[in-house]
Design an enzyme around this catalytic site. Structure first.
Site, short mmCIF file in Angstrom:
data_model
loop_
_atom_site.label_atom_id
_atom_site.label_comp_id
_atom_site.label_asym_id
_atom_site.label_seq_id
_atom_site.Cartn_x
_atom_site.Cartn_y
_atom_site.Cartn_z
N ARG A 1 0.84 -1.20 0.00
CA ARG A 1 0.00 0.00 0.00
C ARG A 1 0.87 1.25 0.00
O ARG A 1 1.92 1.29 0.62
CB ARG A 1 -0.91 0.03 1.23
CG ARG A 1 -2.18 -0.79 1.08
CD ARG A 1 -3.06 -0.69 2.31
NE ARG A 1 -2.47 -1.36 3.44
CZ ARG A 1 -1.83 -0.74 4.44
NH1 ARG A 1 -1.75 0.59 4.45
NH2 ARG A 1 -1.32 -1.42 5.41
N TYR B 1 -1.56 -3.17 -6.98
CA TYR B 1 -1.37 -3.91 -5.73
C TYR B 1 -2.66 -3.99 -4.89
O TYR B 1 -3.40 -3.01 -4.77
CB TYR B 1 -0.24 -3.28 -4.89
CG TYR B 1 -0.20 -3.93 -3.53
CD1 TYR B 1 0.31 -5.21 -3.39
CD2 TYR B 1 -0.80 -3.32 -2.43
CE1 TYR B 1 0.25 -5.85 -2.17
CE2 TYR B 1 -0.86 -3.95 -1.21
CZ TYR B 1 -0.33 -5.22 -1.09
OH TYR B 1 -0.41 -5.87 0.11
N LYS C 1 -9.68 -2.22 1.60
CA LYS C 1 -9.38 -1.11 2.50
C LYS C 1 -10.11 0.17 2.09
O LYS C 1 -10.56 0.94 2.94
CB LYS C 1 -7.86 -0.87 2.57
CG LYS C 1 -7.07 -2.09 3.06
CD LYS C 1 -7.49 -2.50 4.45
CE LYS C 1 -7.07 -3.90 4.85
NZ LYS C 1 -5.74 -4.10 5.31
N HIS D 1 -10.35 -2.51 11.60
CA HIS D 1 -9.30 -3.38 11.05
C HIS D 1 -9.12 -4.56 12.01
O HIS D 1 -8.12 -4.63 12.73
CB HIS D 1 -8.01 -2.55 10.93
CG HIS D 1 -6.95 -3.19 10.10
ND1 HIS D 1 -5.61 -2.94 10.30
CD2 HIS D 1 -7.02 -4.04 9.05
CE1 HIS D 1 -4.90 -3.61 9.41
NE2 HIS D 1 -5.73 -4.29 8.65
N SER E 1 -1.39 -4.11 10.03
CA SER E 1 -1.13 -5.04 8.92
C SER E 1 0.14 -5.84 9.20
O SER E 1 1.12 -5.31 9.72
CB SER E 1 -0.93 -4.27 7.62
OG SER E 1 -2.07 -3.51 7.33
N CYS F 1 0.81 -8.22 11.33
CA CYS F 1 1.15 -8.47 12.73
C CYS F 1 0.45 -9.73 13.24
O CYS F 1 0.22 -9.88 14.44
CB CYS F 1 0.77 -7.28 13.60
SG CYS F 1 1.85 -5.87 13.36
N ASP G 1 -9.43 -9.83 8.78
CA ASP G 1 -8.88 -8.49 8.50
C ASP G 1 -9.83 -7.33 8.82
O ASP G 1 -9.38 -6.30 9.27
CB ASP G 1 -8.48 -8.42 7.02
CG ASP G 1 -7.58 -7.24 6.70
OD1 ASP G 1 -6.67 -6.94 7.51
OD2 ASP G 1 -7.77 -6.59 5.66
N ARG H 1 1.79 -12.14 -0.95
CA ARG H 1 0.43 -12.43 -0.47
C ARG H 1 -0.16 -13.68 -1.10
O ARG H 1 0.25 -14.10 -2.18
CB ARG H 1 -0.47 -11.24 -0.81
CG ARG H 1 -0.07 -9.93 -0.12
CD ARG H 1 -0.75 -9.79 1.19
NE ARG H 1 -0.21 -8.71 2.01
CZ ARG H 1 -0.79 -8.30 3.13
NH1 ARG H 1 -1.90 -8.85 3.55
NH2 ARG H 1 -0.25 -7.34 3.85
#
Ligand code: SAT
Ligand code: MN
Length: 587
Positions: A74, A203, A212, A232, A254, A256, A281, A372
């Site tokens: 991002r 992306y 998002k 989130h 993000s 974690c 998420d 990803r």
């Protein structure tokens, strides 16, 4: 071309006609969401070498996508919220006036799809029949976006059928790949117009606009007007050996470990415990008529971080990735299987850019650290099909990545102090966004990159939502990432996190006493079970739970200064709660 714009929703047609005139595609394709459409797009992308089939014997229906090397995460510095008033957006966001926002990107879109297909993706966030579902239409020239949206959302004809009856009440998302130059890349949000314009990135978080952009930035703005929360957060069901199930929502920045926590498998020393995955998420949280907080996961898939995913760290994910998965920016083995750091004993032959092991620079990872996987929720063996009305939340966890200072777990004394615990979050940056890694920054509620409006108003809204709850969830703060003086993680994490969840559930059910501290309630040492955890002593656990009052007060002084940056919007009760806690920690 415009004759193809023939939905039964005039608002949709008007917008699409305007978009076609602007981007001038060679054809318009309405996505029906069928498996045949997906297969056709995949085979077209394989033919054009945009997608690479992986070993179809060991990884059936799995493909690799390599994104442009400058387009791997991002782009927070290029992400804007555009409104009439700057104060609505706050210093937590980049702001432009709506007019300037449009003016900055519109010239880039002019003629940008010449010679390309324009895909129209009607999508739904949340179960199609849910009263909480939200709808959108993403227009894109990227078939990669289409196939990812197929996994991440409910999309296609059945969704269009619903949108036909919605009038103007759907999000309009325009995405164009452009030349991927970071100098011509903008992710613009217009919450007052329910609109997104994203140019110059293919992306995930920049291009899959349902995620998002819609489900967090626009949804949080909408949630503020309507009295709910878009967060989130992962959502899990925790079932104990007696068969009782409790739902927990947990916010972490993000990369974690949200996906790992969402799919946790308890160790052998926890027989009869089971974790159900509702989401990994995003959570939308609604105060219910019964005074409880109800949650849905607006997504239908997982867009998870590949590196570090293994049989040990996340067995459910490791197995679900063996079929029907799209990989982005992972490495490859000699037998054409996906490869990433921390996967297993296999060796990489190619890095994420396709360079062979001999060509690639030694110290560089083979998978991009933000590589990803995209996979449908249905592929996950711990997935729980969510009811349309959502699941009731008994506890909320806020978790940050902190090498020092922050104890393994504490429970806030009440909703306000819980909001303080969330708003005070600071976390080390990760590879999920471009920029330096490991830098400590304020990341309230793990929403720094995702809150679509002023943090001062956001904290006030959190406090307001609490007032509507006669049975609010208990709020906890966790930190799996504390390190000792040699830089070693002190807590084993992963499946062993069930030990902390057991305490969280017991405290939420009022079944355990705790130690009172200025931060809130701390476990009485023996209440976090160490059975079966041979490497850890009670003294080590005590160190994990230790709070250095003076150092914590100093941290909260910084937090207080951060809160004040959002004044006069910062609620005074939050400032007072923070001041009071500092005073208690010092005394
Ligand atoms: O790239 S995404 O924003 O979709 C993933 C993340 O950073 O959480
Ligand atoms: Mn995320």
């Amino acid at each position: 071309m415009n004759s193809q714009i023939n939905s039964a929703n005039q608002y949709l047609n008007d917008w699409l006609k305007q978009v076609v005139d602007q981007v001038q595609p060679s054809q318009v394709k309405w996505c029906d969401g069928s498996d045949e459409e997906y297969d056709q797009l995949v085979s077209d992308m394989v033919a054009s070498q945009d997608l690479m089939p992986l070993n179809q014997e060991t990884y059936p229906n799995c493909f690799l996508y390599r994104s442009h090397p400058d387009d791997v995460a991002r782009s927070e510095h290029l992400t804007y919220i555009c409104t009439k008033e700057k104060s609505d957006v706050g210093d937590n966001n980049n702001w432009l006036s709506s007019q300037d926002g449009h003016q900055r990107v519109d010239p880039l879109f002019a003629g940008s799809m010449k010679g390309r297909t324009m895909y129209v993706i009607p999508y739904c966030m949340g179960p199609l029949e849910s009263p909480y579902a939200q709808f959108g239409v993403e227009v894109t020239d990227s078939p990669y976006v289409v196939v990812n949206m197929k996994k991440m959302t409910t999309m296609g004809s059945q969704v269009l059928e619903k949108i036909n009856h919605l009038g103007p009440k759907f999000v309009r998302g325009l995405h164009c790949t452009g030349d991927l130059s970071p100098n011509r890349r903008w992710i613009m949000h217009f919450p007052e117009e329910m609109m997104i314009k994203s140019f110059g990135s293919g992306y995930g978080g920049n291009a899959l606009l349902g995620k998002k952009c819609h489900a967090l930035r626009l949804a949080s703005y909408q949630a503020k007007q309507e009295g709910w929360l878009a967060e989130h957060m992962l959502i899990v069901g925790i079932e104990n050996p007696q068969g009782e199930k409790v739902y927990v929502a947990a916010a972490f920045p993000s990369a974690c470990g949200k996906t790992n926590l969402a799919m946790l498998i308890p160790p052998e020393s926890y027989p009869g415990w089971k974790i159900w995955t509702v989401g990994d998420d995003i959570a939308w949280l609604f105060p219910g008529d019964d005074g409880r907080l109800w949650a849905i996961n607006p997504e239908a898939g997982f867009f998870g971080v590949a590196p570090g995913t293994s049989e040990k760290t996340n067995p459910h994910a490791f197995h679900m990735l063996r079929k029907n998965t799209l990989f982005t920016n992972v490495g490859l083995t000699a037998s054409n299987e996906p490869w990433w750091e921390g996967k297993d004993k296999s060796s990489p032959a190619y890095n994420w850019r396709g360079q062979s092991a001999s060509e690639s620079t030694n110290s560089q990872p083979f998978a991009h650290p933000n590589a990803r996987f995209t996979v449908s929720c249905a592929e996950c063996s711990s997935y729980e099909q969510q009811p349309p009305g959502g699941v009731p939340i008994s506890a909320i966890l806020f978790g940050s990545r902190r090498a020092e200072l922050v104890p393994l777990v504490f429970q806030a004394k009440n909703w306000l102090e819980g909001v303080l615990a969330g708003a005070a979050m600071c976390s080390e940056t990760t590879a999920a966004a471009t920029g330096e890694i490991g830098v400590l920054r304020n990341d309230p509620m793990a929403m720094k990159p995702f809150c679509g409006y002023n943090f001062g108003d956001y904290w006030a809204h959190w406090i307001e939502v609490g007032k509507k709850l006669s049975h609010p969830p208990q709020i906890f703060h966790v930190n799996w990432f504390r390190q000792d003086k040699d830089g070693q993680f002190m807590w084993p994490g992963f499946g062993e996190n069930i030990r902390v969840l057991e305490w969280v559930v017991a405290r939420s059910n009022n079944r355990l006493d705790a130690q009172v501290s200025p931060l809130g309630y701390l476990p009485i040492g023996s209440d976090i079970s160490l059975t079966g955890l041979d490497d850890m002593t009670p003294e080590e656990l005590a160190r994990l739970l230790y709070v250095d009052g003076a150092a914590y007060a100093a941290h909260l002084e910084n937090v207080l200064a951060y809160f004040k940056k959002f004044s006069p919007k910062t609620p005074s009760v939050l400032l007072e709660a923070c001041q009071a806690m500092i005073a208690q920690l010092k005394s």
